[in-house]
Design a protein around this motif. Structure first.
Motif, PDB file in Angstrom:
ATOM      1  N   PHE A 185      21.823  17.345  12.458  1.00 14.96           N
ATOM      2  CA  PHE A 185      21.106  16.180  12.973  1.00 14.96           C
ATOM      3  C   PHE A 185      19.585  16.339  12.814  1.00 14.96           C
ATOM      4  N   PHE A 186      19.105  17.562  12.881  1.00 13.51           N
ATOM      5  CA  PHE A 186      17.669  17.795  12.715  1.00 13.51           C
ATOM      6  C   PHE A 186      17.229  17.677  11.256  1.00 13.51           C
ATOM      7  N   GLY A 187      18.193  17.592  10.330  1.00 11.45           N
ATOM      8  CA  GLY A 187      17.857  17.391   8.922  1.00 11.45           C
ATOM      9  C   GLY A 187      17.901  18.631   8.080  1.00 11.45           C
ATOM     10  N   ALA A 188      18.411  19.744   8.607  1.00 10.13           N
ATOM     11  CA  ALA A 188      18.471  20.981   7.823  1.00 10.13           C
ATOM     12  C   ALA A 188      19.438  20.836   6.653  1.00 10.13           C
ATOM     13  N   PHE A 189      20.519  20.089   6.842  1.00 14.68           N
ATOM     14  CA  PHE A 189      21.514  19.837   5.795  1.00 14.68           C
ATOM     15  C   PHE A 189      22.406  18.703   6.280  1.00 14.68           C
ATOM     16  N   GLU A 190      23.249  18.223   5.391  1.00 14.24           N
ATOM     17  CA  GLU A 190      24.203  17.178   5.738  1.00 14.24           C
ATOM     18  C   GLU A 190      25.621  17.703   5.588  1.00 14.24           C
ATOM     19  N   ILE A 191      26.452  17.383   6.561  1.00  8.37           N
ATOM     20  CA  ILE A 191      27.866  17.758   6.488  1.00  8.37           C
ATOM     21  C   ILE A 191      28.589  16.636   5.760  1.00  8.37           C
ATOM     22  N   THR A 192      29.017  16.902   4.544  1.00 10.30           N
ATOM     23  CA  THR A 192      29.658  15.871   3.739  1.00 10.30           C
ATOM     24  C   THR A 192      30.994  16.362   3.197  1.00 10.30           C
ATOM     25  N   LEU A 193      31.828  15.406   2.839  1.00  5.84           N
ATOM     26  CA  LEU A 193      33.104  15.712   2.201  1.00  5.84           C
ATOM     27  C   LEU A 193      32.915  15.719   0.687  1.00  5.84           C
ATOM     28  N   LEU A 283      16.418   4.981  12.839  1.00  8.27           N
ATOM     29  CA  LEU A 283      17.792   5.477  12.770  1.00  8.27           C
ATOM     30  C   LEU A 283      17.820   7.004  12.748  1.00  8.27           C
ATOM     31  N   ASN A 284      16.906   7.596  12.003  1.00  7.70           N
ATOM     32  CA  ASN A 284      16.857   9.057  11.970  1.00  7.70           C
ATOM     33  C   ASN A 284      16.406   9.621  13.315  1.00  7.70           C
ATOM     34  N   SER A 285      15.585   8.874  14.031  1.00  2.35           N
ATOM     35  CA  SER A 285      15.160   9.321  15.359  1.00  2.35           C
ATOM     36  C   SER A 285      16.345   9.425  16.303  1.00  2.35           C
ATOM     37  N   VAL A 286      17.296   8.495  16.157  1.00  2.00           N
ATOM     38  CA  VAL A 286      18.515   8.550  16.977  1.00  2.00           C
ATOM     39  C   VAL A 286      19.270   9.842  16.680  1.00  2.00           C
ATOM     40  N   LYS A 287      19.369  10.201  15.392  1.00  3.23           N
ATOM     41  CA  LYS A 287      20.056  11.438  15.015  1.00  3.23           C
ATOM     42  C   LYS A 287      19.374  12.655  15.646  1.00  3.23           C
ATOM     43  N   VAL A 288      18.069  12.693  15.595  1.00  2.00           N
ATOM     44  CA  VAL A 288      17.338  13.845  16.130  1.00  2.00           C
ATOM     45  C   VAL A 288      17.539  13.960  17.639  1.00  2.00           C
ATOM     46  N   VAL A 289      17.514  12.813  18.336  1.00  2.00           N
ATOM     47  CA  VAL A 289      17.748  12.833  19.792  1.00  2.00           C
ATOM     48  C   VAL A 289      19.122  13.425  20.094  1.00  2.00           C
ATOM     49  N   LEU A 290      20.119  12.996  19.339  1.00  2.00           N
ATOM     50  CA  LEU A 290      21.462  13.547  19.531  1.00  2.00           C
ATOM     51  C   LEU A 290      21.504  15.028  19.176  1.00  2.00           C
ATOM     52  N   GLY A 291      20.689  15.450  18.225  1.00  2.00           N
ATOM     53  CA  GLY A 291      20.622  16.864  17.881  1.00  2.00           C
ATOM     54  C   GLY A 291      20.142  17.711  19.046  1.00  2.00           C
ATOM     55  N   LEU A 335       7.343  11.247  21.734  1.00  2.00           N
ATOM     56  CA  LEU A 335       5.942  10.816  21.719  1.00  2.00           C
ATOM     57  C   LEU A 335       5.341  10.860  20.317  1.00  2.00           C
ATOM     58  N   GLY A 336       6.144  11.355  19.346  1.00  2.00           N
ATOM     59  CA  GLY A 336       5.673  11.374  17.960  1.00  2.00           C
ATOM     60  C   GLY A 336       4.858  12.593  17.602  1.00  2.00           C
ATOM     61  N   LYS A 337       4.863  13.632  18.435  1.00  2.00           N
ATOM     62  CA  LYS A 337       4.057  14.821  18.186  1.00  2.00           C
ATOM     63  C   LYS A 337       4.797  15.868  17.355  1.00  2.00           C
ATOM     64  N   ILE A 338       6.098  15.698  17.188  1.00  2.00           N
ATOM     65  CA  ILE A 338       6.902  16.582  16.353  1.00  2.00           C
ATOM     66  C   ILE A 338       7.580  15.722  15.293  1.00  2.00           C
ATOM     67  N   LYS A 339       7.611  16.212  14.064  1.00  2.00           N
ATOM     68  CA  LYS A 339       8.206  15.449  12.973  1.00  2.00           C
ATOM     69  C   LYS A 339       9.186  16.326  12.214  1.00  2.00           C
ATOM     70  N   PHE A 340      10.407  15.794  11.977  1.00  2.00           N
ATOM     71  CA  PHE A 340      11.423  16.510  11.219  1.00  2.00           C
ATOM     72  C   PHE A 340      11.467  15.991   9.780  1.00  2.00           C
ATOM     73  N   ALA A 341      12.340  16.624   8.963  1.00  2.00           N
ATOM     74  CA  ALA A 341      12.333  16.408   7.511  1.00  2.00           C
ATOM     75  C   ALA A 341      12.448  14.939   7.117  1.00  2.00           C
ATOM     76  N   HIS A 342      13.334  14.183   7.746  1.00  2.00           N
ATOM     77  CA  HIS A 342      13.602  12.815   7.303  1.00  2.00           C
ATOM     78  C   HIS A 342      12.946  11.762   8.193  1.00  2.00           C
ATOM     79  N   ASP A 343      12.023  12.183   9.049  1.00  2.00           N
ATOM     80  CA  ASP A 343      11.363  11.242   9.954  1.00  2.00           C
ATOM     81  C   ASP A 343      10.277  10.458   9.252  1.00  2.00           C
ATOM     82  N   SER A 344      10.099   9.232   9.688  1.00  2.00           N
ATOM     83  CA  SER A 344       8.974   8.423   9.230  1.00  2.00           C
ATOM     84  C   SER A 344       7.759   8.722  10.106  1.00  2.00           C
ATOM     85  N   THR A 345       6.611   8.447   9.589  1.00  2.00           N
ATOM     86  CA  THR A 345       5.377   8.662  10.348  1.00  2.00           C
ATOM     87  C   THR A 345       5.292   7.669  11.500  1.00  2.00           C
ATOM     88  N   VAL A 346       4.978   8.149  12.675  1.00  2.00           N
ATOM     89  CA  VAL A 346       4.828   7.290  13.856  1.00  2.00           C
ATOM     90  C   VAL A 346       3.344   6.939  13.983  1.00  2.00           C
TER      91      VAL A 346
END
Length: 568
Positions: A185-193, A283-291, A335-346
């Motif tokens: 969820f933090f964007g380190a990798f994707e679990i795919t089939l 949408l990616n922010s939702v993933k990070v929150v769940l992470g 608050l937008g002070k931390i940014k992960f790999a797939h996040d957009s700029t706040v």
């Protein structure tokens, strides 16, 4: 967009309130040492592989002793057990619903809604046909996910599911699994089939009729796996660890219903699509929150292992410190002070982000006093026992209790359970025979507390009910308490190991000894279970499970006291 923000805010509130639906009934019996039989005769017991359908959860009176409860009370006990099981399944179902709604706003699913609905409306000759196809599409989504849950249940069976809650290897693997999900969820990798498998399924969806619709639903399940996989995995782990045979299936039913409903509704009312927000960085922010949430829940599984095997890694203040840091980082991220790999700029702080950050930071502030012993009743079920707290300012409220019996440290198993398992201020016995002997000397009834290291409802009872002055006074002054941990992994001494006459299994651990005792004498394997007996071990009143109503629990204790006095 405003309406959608309100929906997201409501969802977060529901997600954080998940603790109120978790594990209404805990099953902590270790099936490494225990196997259920009909239990009708100790001399002629027969081994069977699972609990028989006609097993009656009675008042638990020893068949050798005189009956102390009527048939009516027995039937009430059965109905109470059934009611608790139903509430537990409802909790799993609601957790599945929340997980399904969370999955819907994942980046892998949300953008597919307009495309899927457009496919239905264009392919169908009429609106009625589009609606019928959408209903079929949603039905197949439900069938696929429920089939997955049933597969888990059938593969492992009820006994294995029960064992998951206390098995150290599985709990540690679950901890590692949730860490992997969080990293995903933090964007380190994707679990795919495998893409080849997904493409083959997608090609079959072009077929018409039921077969094509089924594979179209299957394609959605596979394509969205990178987002839904961690949520499904967490849900299945949580459902399986509750020990309910239908838990995984019920969890998947709730998940699939929540996931299918939006597709069906949007197909019925396409105009609603215009009110949906556009896909974007949120949408990616939702993933990070769940992470972050996955990371926090992972610590609970590590705590289970730590307690049962006495590793002493995660004391209560250590656990709370980690949670405080995790949720503080979540607040900083919002608050937008931390940014992960797939996040957009706040570029600016939106109102929803501000609202969420206020909620998260308020939760952090709420947890801080727990570092000095505050009970934190709303999350007590997730925390390690209060006895693991090294520095506790509240201990002064109960500190005098230990002075009443200077010989308490000489009690059997005292060194194993007292410092990390017993709520501070209480001095129970940890061996049933010792408790009975003490009861005869003191002429008091015995309150048997069947508990466990991993029993979340036991922690909730201790933090919310036992801390009440009225209840605490009754427990300390009117009873000899016997606290029996059914999931402890400490090896018994060689001369204490035995073969159970009830199950025919070799009992090797302290937890196995007490779980065998609970099942053989009281026909129960759920915790907490409170049983009040006289000095000869005869049950005085109907056993009771978790009861968070302080007055009701105090009345139960008083009823046991009155029954004991009336019999003497």
């Amino acid at each position: 967009m405003k309406n959608y923000n309100r929906f997201i805010l409501s969802f977060i509130f529901l997600f954080f309130s998940y603790t109120s639906f978790s594990a209404v009934q805990d099953t902590l019996v270790s099936y490494d040492d225990l196997e259920f039989t009909d239990g009708s005769s100790q001399e002629n017991s027969e081994e069977i592989s699972e609990v028989p359908d006609d097993l009656v959860f009675s008042d638990g009176t020893d068949t050798v002793s005189k009956d102390t409860a009527s048939a009516t009370e027995t039937q009430k006990a059965v109905s109470v057990t059934d009611s608790e099981e139903k509430r537990s399944l409802w909790g799993i179902f609601i957790a599945g619903l929340l997980g399904g709604f969370a999955a819907f706003i994942m980046p892998c699913i949300f953008p597919m809604v307009p495309l899927t609905v457009s496919f239905f409306t264009k392919k169908s000759g009429s609106r009625a046909q589009a609606v019928s196809q959408a209903l079929l599409y949603g039905l197949f989504i439900i069938v696929i996910y429920v089939a997955l849950g049933m597969l888990i249940s059938i593969t492992f069976g009820s006994d294995a599911l029960n064992a998951l809650s206390t098995n150290g290897i599985f709990n540690f693997l679950f901890f590692l699994l949730l860490l992997v999900f969080a990293a995903s969820f933090f964007g380190a990798f994707e679990i795919t089939l495998p893409s080849s498998f997904v493409n083959k399924i997608d090609a079959k969806s072009d077929k018409g009729g039921f077969v094509g619709m089924f594979f179209m639903s299957f394609s959605l399940v596979l394509v969205s796996f990178s987002c839904t996989g961690p949520i499904i995995g967490t849900l299945l782990v949580e459902a399986a660890s509750k020990g309910e045979r239908l838990g995984p299936a019920i969890g998947m039913l709730g998940f699939s219903i929540a996931l299918a409903i939006p597709f069906v509704l949007f197909a019925m009312f396409p105009s609603i699509l215009k009110s949906l927000p556009k896909s974007g960085g949120w949408l990616n922010s939702v993933k990070v929150v769940l992470g972050f949430l996955e990371l926090a829940f992972a610590l609970k599984f590590l705590s289970n292992v730590d307690l049962a095997y006495h590793w002493n890694w995660l004391d209560r203040e250590v656990f709370l410190s980690l949670w405080i840091v995790i949720f503080a980082l979540l607040g900083v991220y919002l608050l937008g002070k931390i940014k992960f790999a797939h996040d957009s700029t706040v570029n600016f702080l939106s109102v929803p982000r501000l609202a969420f950050s206020v909620i998260v930071f308020s939760f952090v502030v709420y947890m801080v006093p727990g570092l000095w012993g505050a009970p934190l009743k709303s999350i007590s079920a997730f925390l390690p026992p209060s006895a693991t707290q090294d520095f506790d300012l509240t201990v002064g409220n109960f500190g005098s209790a230990a002075k009443h019996d200077p010989t308490a440290k000489d009690r059997k198993y005292y060194s194993i359970f007292h410092e990390r398992g017993t709520p501070k201020g209480f001095e129970p016995y940890y061996d049933y025979d010792e408790a009975l002997a003490a009861a005869k000397v003191a002429n008091k009834p015995v309150l048997i507390d069947f508990t466990g290291w991993n029993c979340v409802n036991c922690r909730k009872m201790e933090a919310n009910v036992w801390t009440d002055p009225k209840v605490a006074n009754l427990l300390k002054t009117e009873f000899i308490m016997a606290e029996l941990f059914v999931d402890d992994k400490t090896e018994l001494a060689e001369d204490e190991k035995y073969k159970s006459e009830y199950s025919g299994k070799n009992i090797k651990t302290i937890g196995g000894k007490f779980s065998d005792f609970q099942a053989s004498k009281f026909n129960s394997n759920s915790q907490p279970l409170y049983v009040i007996v006289d000095t000869d071990g005869n049950v005085l009143i109907k056993p009771k499970g978790a009861d968070y109503d302080i007055d009701s629990y105090a009345s139960y204790l008083q009823e046991g006291i009155d029954a004991f006095r009336a019999a003497n």
